[in-house]
Design an enzyme around this catalytic site. Structure first.
Site, PDB file in Angstrom:
ATOM      1  N   GLY A  48       4.433  20.421  21.683  1.00  0.00           N
ATOM      2  CA  GLY A  48       5.739  20.978  22.012  1.00  0.00           C
ATOM      3  C   GLY A  48       6.154  21.954  20.925  1.00  0.00           C
ATOM      4  N   PHE A  49       7.176  21.590  20.149  1.00  0.00           N
ATOM      5  CA  PHE A  49       7.687  22.428  19.057  1.00  0.00           C
ATOM      6  C   PHE A  49       8.132  23.784  19.585  1.00  0.00           C
ATOM      7  CE2 PHE A  49       4.745  19.397  17.178  1.00  0.00           C
ATOM      8  CZ  PHE A  49       5.529  18.842  16.177  1.00  0.00           C
ATOM      9  N   HIS A  50       8.929  23.757  20.629  1.00  0.00           N
ATOM     10  CA  HIS A  50       9.488  24.996  21.155  1.00  0.00           C
ATOM     11  C   HIS A  50      10.720  24.682  22.008  1.00  0.00           C
ATOM     12  CE1 HIS A  50       6.551  23.883  24.432  1.00  0.00           C
ATOM     13  NE2 HIS A  50       7.633  24.094  25.156  1.00  0.00           N
ATOM     14  N   ALA A  51      11.439  25.738  22.359  1.00  0.00           N
ATOM     15  CA  ALA A  51      12.530  25.654  23.341  1.00  0.00           C
ATOM     16  C   ALA A  51      12.226  26.674  24.428  1.00  0.00           C
ATOM     17  CB  ALA A  51      13.868  25.963  22.678  1.00  0.00           C
ATOM     18  N   ARG A  96      12.104  20.829  21.856  1.00  0.00           N
ATOM     19  CA  ARG A  96      11.430  19.585  22.251  1.00  0.00           C
ATOM     20  C   ARG A  96      10.133  19.399  21.486  1.00  0.00           C
ATOM     21  NH1 ARG A  96      10.976  22.070  27.397  1.00  0.00           N
ATOM     22  NH2 ARG A  96      13.045  22.757  26.845  1.00  0.00           N
TER      23      ARG A  96
END
Ligand code: TYD
Length: 134
Positions: A48-51, A96
């Site tokens: 994830g590690f993004h929006a 997230r």
């Protein structure tokens, strides 16, 4: 749960086993344009590690479990995805991350749009700046 919404699916079980059917614009509150799944995740890996700017998603762990962390720029939430009969709807502007994937975890994601890298915010400081405006 404020940042995400839990969806509870009807399981059509009988003595043969279980079946869950997910329909767009019904229990899934958008037109499903894309389906992907994450599996064979190596031990200790987080994803994830993004929006997303616009994308709506429903995540369902159809096998095994993983931990979903959500952050909207001010509040954090943690949800375990651990049942094929429950999904998590993510539709706001949130960061997230998915952690603690169990062995053999299969994470199914239903998405409201085709893949579009322009819809991603992958830089955390950019996310924090933008989150203040949402
Ligand atoms: P990535 O965004 O790193 O996955 P996650 O955020 O869940 O850890 O995606 C891995 C690769 O797959 C990356 O090169 C983008 C590509 N990809 C697609 O081509 N289509 C898709 O629908 C998704 C989700 C990813």
């Amino acid at each position: 749960m404020k940042l995400v919404k839990q969806l509870v699916f009807k399981s059509l079980g009988d003595d043969r086993g279980c079946l869950v059917a997910l329909e767009g614009n019904e229990i899934i509150p958008f037109d499903i344009q894309r389906v992907y799944y994450i599996y064979s995740t190596a031990e200790g890996v987080s994803r994830g590690f993004h929006a997303h700017k616009k994308l709506k998603q429903v995540m369902v762990c159809v096998h095994g479990k993983c931990r979903l962390n959500i952050y909207d720029g001010s509040e954090h939430e943690t949800v375990w995805l651990d049942s094929p009969e429950r999904g998590i709807l993510i539709e706001g502007f949130v960061w997230r991350e998915m952690h603690d994937f169990s062995e053999n975890c299969v994470l199914l994601v239903l998405a409201s749009d085709h893949y579009d890298e322009d819809d991603y915010i992958r830089d955390y400081s950019e996310f924090e700046k933008l989150a203040k405006r949402y």
